[in-house]
Design a protein around this motif. Structure first.
Motif, mmCIF file in Angstrom:
data_model
loop_
_atom_site.group_PDB
_atom_site.id
_atom_site.type_symbol
_atom_site.label_atom_id
_atom_site.label_comp_id
_atom_site.label_asym_id
_atom_site.label_seq_id
_atom_site.Cartn_x
_atom_site.Cartn_y
_atom_site.Cartn_z
ATOM 1 N N UNK A 1 38.936 47.759 52.305
ATOM 2 C CA UNK A 1 38.836 47.483 50.949
ATOM 3 C C UNK A 1 39.042 46.910 49.811
ATOM 4 N N UNK A 2 40.915 47.673 49.132
ATOM 5 C CA UNK A 2 40.797 47.192 48.339
ATOM 6 C C UNK A 2 41.656 46.424 49.088
ATOM 7 N N UNK A 3 42.601 45.832 49.337
ATOM 8 C CA UNK A 3 43.149 44.043 49.911
ATOM 9 C C UNK A 3 42.290 42.910 49.761
ATOM 10 N N UNK B 1 51.094 43.768 46.475
ATOM 11 C CA UNK B 1 50.879 42.691 45.953
ATOM 12 C C UNK B 1 49.474 41.480 45.971
ATOM 13 N N UNK B 2 48.553 41.993 46.248
ATOM 14 C CA UNK B 2 47.561 41.263 46.892
ATOM 15 C C UNK B 2 46.618 41.322 45.783
ATOM 16 N N UNK B 3 46.644 42.322 44.572
ATOM 17 C CA UNK B 3 45.920 42.869 43.462
ATOM 18 C C UNK B 3 47.057 41.639 42.121
ATOM 19 N N UNK C 1 45.027 38.799 39.948
ATOM 20 C CA UNK C 1 44.721 39.384 38.674
ATOM 21 C C UNK C 1 45.303 38.137 38.289
ATOM 22 N N UNK C 2 46.054 37.102 38.454
ATOM 23 C CA UNK C 2 47.012 36.187 38.125
ATOM 24 C C UNK C 2 45.407 34.885 38.095
ATOM 25 N N UNK C 3 44.697 34.550 39.406
ATOM 26 C CA UNK C 3 43.912 34.143 38.965
ATOM 27 C C UNK C 3 42.678 34.267 38.552
ATOM 28 N N UNK C 4 42.505 36.032 38.720
ATOM 29 C CA UNK C 4 41.316 36.410 37.653
ATOM 30 C C UNK C 4 41.334 36.597 36.199
ATOM 31 N N UNK C 5 42.102 36.082 35.919
ATOM 32 C CA UNK C 5 42.794 36.062 34.059
ATOM 33 C C UNK C 5 42.257 35.270 33.711
ATOM 34 N N UNK C 6 42.415 33.834 34.578
ATOM 35 C CA UNK C 6 42.161 32.293 34.553
ATOM 36 C C UNK C 6 40.872 32.182 34.426
#
Length: 434
Positions: A312-314, A402-404, A408-413
């Protein structure tokens, strides 16, 4: 509390207070318990009274009709040879106690197709199978009697046999400890693995979609725009993922406790030790013994919890990234399809595990994090080495980190973007953006 802790608390309490969570948490283990108890209940509730069948035997000396034996399924009533089929239909057609009329032709021994079964009620497969089996044996015996060989019956009886289910056990590596071998069954392991794999599949889909929908809803209402003024996008994303993961973990723990109690108290009552020992089918006996083994059930749920949380986290990290990049569920469909592809692949591989749970394809799919949660849970009931489970879990949780980072790089933008659906190229540029 930390900012992530506040978000986790909010996501957790918001979902656990819903009636749907309470209902599914209670009904799901009850359904699983009912499935475990179904064989016993079917045996008890499926019993019916024996059906009475009137028999008109036109064969010489009524030898075939006289050889039919009544039992718990069918009671045969041999009629006088002078009674015709028409008279029997009139006499027994409206009789509630008569299930049907069996008419055997005069040449039934040479022409087994000359048999008619006239029903007064709905057809019953068990009754028909019983009658067909007895007629086949009776006609065979009558044909064998034509041969002048007193030993023929004994020879045929000795040559006719059926190999039952193989008694399969795991090699314990100790020639002196033969009593400690563990019984196993490919059919039982496959059924159990299939149930666990499908359970994990539905949890990944249901709770993953909750992460996606939660981010989209709050982005549409501009709640995220307010929240990111008090916390970083990474803290917001992690709080949502871990909060919904906590909901899934609590639900699984409740299911594990309830099913463990059922295995310890309800299943032994439904399947007493003497009843289990009397089961002839090795596969059925293995399934029953597994479901009545509380330690085995609890160990499975611990492993299931590890892979459910890790899987789920992945996937939740990817769902959160997609939710932040789009404005509507319709815009998310394109990206959602890509996420679903490895999950569907895992289901396809899981269906082939029974052929060989240690094949190269199955092994690597149980190690690759995109498919490992479902495939590994389907392999575990087959008794695979512990090191494979450990490696799969470690790789899965490292891949989550690694996926997080990528999500996170996509989420922040993406959390600040409105009114435009990004392309795959733009998502890549967001990851590289500093």
């Amino acid at each position: 509390m930390s900012k992530i802790g506040l978000i986790i608390s909010r996501e957790f309490t918001e979902r656990t207070r819903k009636k749907s969570f309470i209902i599914t948490t209670i009904l799901t283990p009850l359904l699983m318990i009912a499935l475990m108890a179904a064989p016993s209940l079917m045996m008890v509730l499926g019993k019916t009274d024996a059906k009475t069948v009137a028999v008109i035997d036109n064969s010489p000396e009524q030898k075939i009709g006289k050889s039919l034996e009544s039992g718990s399924t069918v009671t045969f009533q041999l009629l006088d040879p002078s009674v015709t089929a028409g008279q029997a239909r009139t006499r027994y057609g409206n009789a509630d106690s008569t299930y049907g009329i069996l008419v055997l032709g005069s040449d039934v021994v040479d022409n087994p197709a000359n048999i008619q079964f006239i029903l007064n009620d709905a057809p019953s497969m068990s009754v028909e199978e019983n009658i067909q089996s007895q007629l086949q044996n009776a006609i065979r015996q009558e044909r064998l009697s034509r041969y002048d060989s007193p030993e023929l019956d004994r020879i045929l009886a000795d040559a006719s046999f059926k190999v039952g289910g193989l008694q399969t056990v795991k090699n314990n590596g100790n020639e002196d400890d033969s009593a400690a071998v563990e019984a196993t069954s490919s059919s039982a392991s496959f059924i159990l693995g299939l149930v666990l794999g499908m359970m994990l599949y539905f949890i990944l889909i249901v709770y993953g979609q909750q992460v996606l929908q939660s981010v989209i809803d709050e982005k549409q209402t501009r709640v995220l725009d307010v929240m990111v003024t008090s916390c970083t996008p990474f803290e917001l994303m992690m709080g949502k993922i871990l909060g919904i993961a906590a909901v899934a973990a609590v639900q699984i723990l409740i299911w594990g406790v309830l099913i463990g109690c059922a295995s310890a108290f309800i299943m032994p009552a439904l399947f007493p030790a003497d009843a289990v020992a009397s089961i002839q089918d090795a596969d059925v006996m293995n399934i029953v013994s597994k479901f009545t083994d509380t330690g085995f059930i609890l160990s499975l749920f611990i492993e299931l919890l590890l892979f459910i949380v890790g899987g789920f986290l992945f996937y939740a990290a990817m769902y959160a990234a997609i939710g932040s990049a789009v404005d509507t569920p319709q815009d998310a469909a394109q990206f959602n399809t890509i996420i679903m592809m490895p999950i569907v692949l895992a289901i396809i591989v899981m269906m082939n595990i029974m052929n060989d749970p240690n094949s190269g394809l199955v092994f690597w799919c149980s190690m690759i994090p995109f498919t490992s949660p479902i495939v590994m849970m389907a392999r575990i009931p087959f008794g695979i080495p512990a090191w494979q489970i450990i490696v799969s879990v470690v790789v899965l949780y490292l891949s989550f980190l690694a996926m997080t980072w990528l999500a996170a790089r996509i989420f922040r933008v993406g959390v600040y973007m409105h009114g435009k659906k990004p392309t795959w190229k733009e998502l890549g540029s967001w990851i590289r953006m500093k």
